[in-house]
Design a protein around this motif. Structure first.
Motif, PDB file in Angstrom:
ATOM      1  N   LYS A  16      52.974   3.378 -14.444  1.00 48.32           N
ATOM      2  CA  LYS A  16      53.420   4.236 -15.178  1.00 48.32           C
ATOM      3  C   LYS A  16      52.436   5.235 -15.859  1.00 48.32           C
ATOM      4  CE  LYS A  16      55.204   4.133 -20.116  1.00 48.32           C
ATOM      5  NZ  LYS A  16      55.562   3.271 -21.258  1.00 48.32           N
ATOM      6  N   ASN A  44      52.268  -1.215 -15.567  1.00 47.52           N
ATOM      7  CA  ASN A  44      51.863  -0.257 -16.583  1.00 47.52           C
ATOM      8  C   ASN A  44      50.770   0.765 -15.819  1.00 47.52           C
ATOM      9  OD1 ASN A  44      53.283  -1.052 -18.665  1.00 47.52           O
ATOM     10  ND2 ASN A  44      51.901  -2.424 -19.370  1.00 47.52           N
ATOM     11  N   ARG A  99      61.397   0.030 -13.936  1.00 50.38           N
ATOM     12  CA  ARG A  99      60.722  -1.238 -13.392  1.00 50.38           C
ATOM     13  C   ARG A  99      61.457  -1.988 -12.179  1.00 50.38           C
ATOM     14  NH1 ARG A  99      56.832  -4.866 -15.312  1.00 50.38           N
ATOM     15  NH2 ARG A  99      56.439  -3.813 -17.319  1.00 50.38           N
ATOM     16  N   ILE A 107      58.405   8.490 -14.083  1.00 46.52           N
ATOM     17  CA  ILE A 107      57.925   7.089 -14.171  1.00 46.52           C
ATOM     18  C   ILE A 107      59.067   6.402 -13.725  1.00 46.52           C
ATOM     19  CG2 ILE A 107      57.477   5.382 -15.778  1.00 46.52           C
ATOM     20  CD1 ILE A 107      56.327   7.536 -17.744  1.00 46.52           C
TER      21      ILE A 107
END
Length: 401
Positions: free
Chosen positions: A229, A226, A242, A239
């Motif tokens: 991000k 995060n 994951r 971004i």
């Protein structure tokens, strides 16, 4: 050991290990050089940023086919007060740093092409599985020289129960993303945002880039992904998904004292990350690793390999000294305005100068007396100056001259 011929095992086949294999293969007395690498070269291998600041250290033609995809002019530093800001917020300062021999690379390709070149010139590669502790012991018994380039913590120190020697205090996340990077394709961006560390966006072309974020010191996020991000949103780069994100721990350097980079009883030497070689200020380790490999193989060629620990320290001392001082601008002051002033003072310098030439950096800062005065007005910075110029900031050993 045979008096006329020698054999060597290189454990770890990334850039540092490949540089070792190159140097040893050029020594006439070496009849066998074997590289042990846990991955295959046609697999995804890289888990760090892909900027190489001095590509003259790599013996490949600088072409996209060899992985050198973006010949950059340098880097642009952006300094912000904190992470609490909008995308449109202006930085406190920007600074352009030159890097004539620098490229943003496809490092997987660089390593594969380099390994192919070595394999075609008689270096043996054993790839696709890790070296077990039993195999490591057998390698030490079998070869005249063993060079450990396995990263941190190294296989050698694992075998000796010395992994506590490492001080890996940098955590970095990175990924390759697609987007529009045309505005700064020739001058990749580094973002300082009020914490000890930085984010980056390193274009490989106008349309894709290696992006990431790294932290050092005590201030760490609760959720690393995060945090990446959020950095992407603040700094205007895409971004990553994951599953695209790699994470690595970087040794802070100097992590190991000279007594733990050379073990005469097995003729075992540690290079690169395995020896704790990394820039403590900005985390760079690729060129540092190659330089340690070149130093060692040059000493072996001259029959003076026992001098490696002290010569390695001499090679890295200026870089360690400067990194210790530059990191102090963050740690001791925690003042974004001061960091911005220091950043502006560095404008126009080369990457080599700001990482390896303390006298040049100090001279540029002294040209701004108010910045210099504020920088050393803290007892912590005064201590860092003393430590840096008495070589006493990491470990207490006799280093000679």
């Amino acid at each position: 050991m045979n008096e006329s011929t020698s054999t060597a095992a290189v454990i770890g086949g990334s850039v540092t290990g490949l540089a070792v294999a190159t140097g040893l293969n050029n020594i006439e007395d070496f009849t066998q050089v074997t590289v042990y690498e846990r991955q295959e070269y046609d697999e995804k291998r890289v888990d760090c940023g892909e900027a190489i600041n001095d590509t003259t250290l790599i013996p490949l033609e600088k072409t996209p086919k060899n992985g050198f995809v973006n010949d950059i002019d340098g880097f642009q530093l952006h300094v912000y007060e904190s992470t609490d800001r909008r995308l449109e917020a202006d930085p406190l300062a920007t600074s352009d740093l030159r890097c004539d021999p620098g490229y943003i690379c496809e490092r997987d390709t660089v390593e594969r092409r380099w390994a192919d070149r070595l394999a075609s010139s008689s270096v043996e590669f054993r790839t696709g599985r890790s070296v077990s502790p039993a195999e490591y012991a057998e390698i030490v018994e079998t070869y005249d020289y063993v060079i450990d380039a396995s990263g941190q913590p190294s296989l050698t120190l694992k075998s000796k129960g010395k992994t506590e020697e490492y001080t890996g205090d940098m955590i970095a996340l990175n990924a390759t993303v697609e987007g529009d990077f045309s505005v700064y394709v020739n001058r990749p961006r580094i973002f300082f945002e009020g914490y000890v560390g930085y984010a980056w966006s390193f274009p490989k072309s106008e349309h894709h880039a290696n992006v990431g974020i790294g932290w050092a010191g005590e201030q760490r996020p609760d959720d690393y992904f995060n945090a990446l991000k959020s950095a992407a949103e603040r700094n205007g780069f895409p971004i990553p998904e994951r599953e695209q994100v790699n994470i690595a721990t970087i040794p802070k350097g100097p992590s190991l004292d000279p007594g733990t980079v050379y073990f005469p009883e097995g003729n075992v030497f540690l290079v690169g990350d395995a020896a704790g070689i990394a820039n403590r200020y900005q985390g760079e380790g690729i060129c540092q690793g190659i330089r340690s490999a070149d130093l060692l193989t040059g000493l072996i060629a001259g029959g003076n390999e026992s001098a490696y620990p002290q010569e390695l320290y001499k090679l890295m001392k200026s870089e360690y000294r400067l990194a210790h001082l530059m990191r102090g601008a963050w740690v001791e002051h925690e003042d974004p305005e001061l960091l911005a002033a220091v950043t502006e003072a560095l404008d126009g310098l080369t990457i080599d100068e700001i990482t390896r030439q303390p006298a040049v950096v100090i001279r540029h800062i002294l040209n701004r007396p108010m910045t210099a005065a504020k920088l050393i007005s803290d007892t912590g910075m005064i201590r860092r100056l003393y430590d840096s110029y008495t070589d006493s900031w990491e470990y207490a050993v006799a280093r000679g001259s």
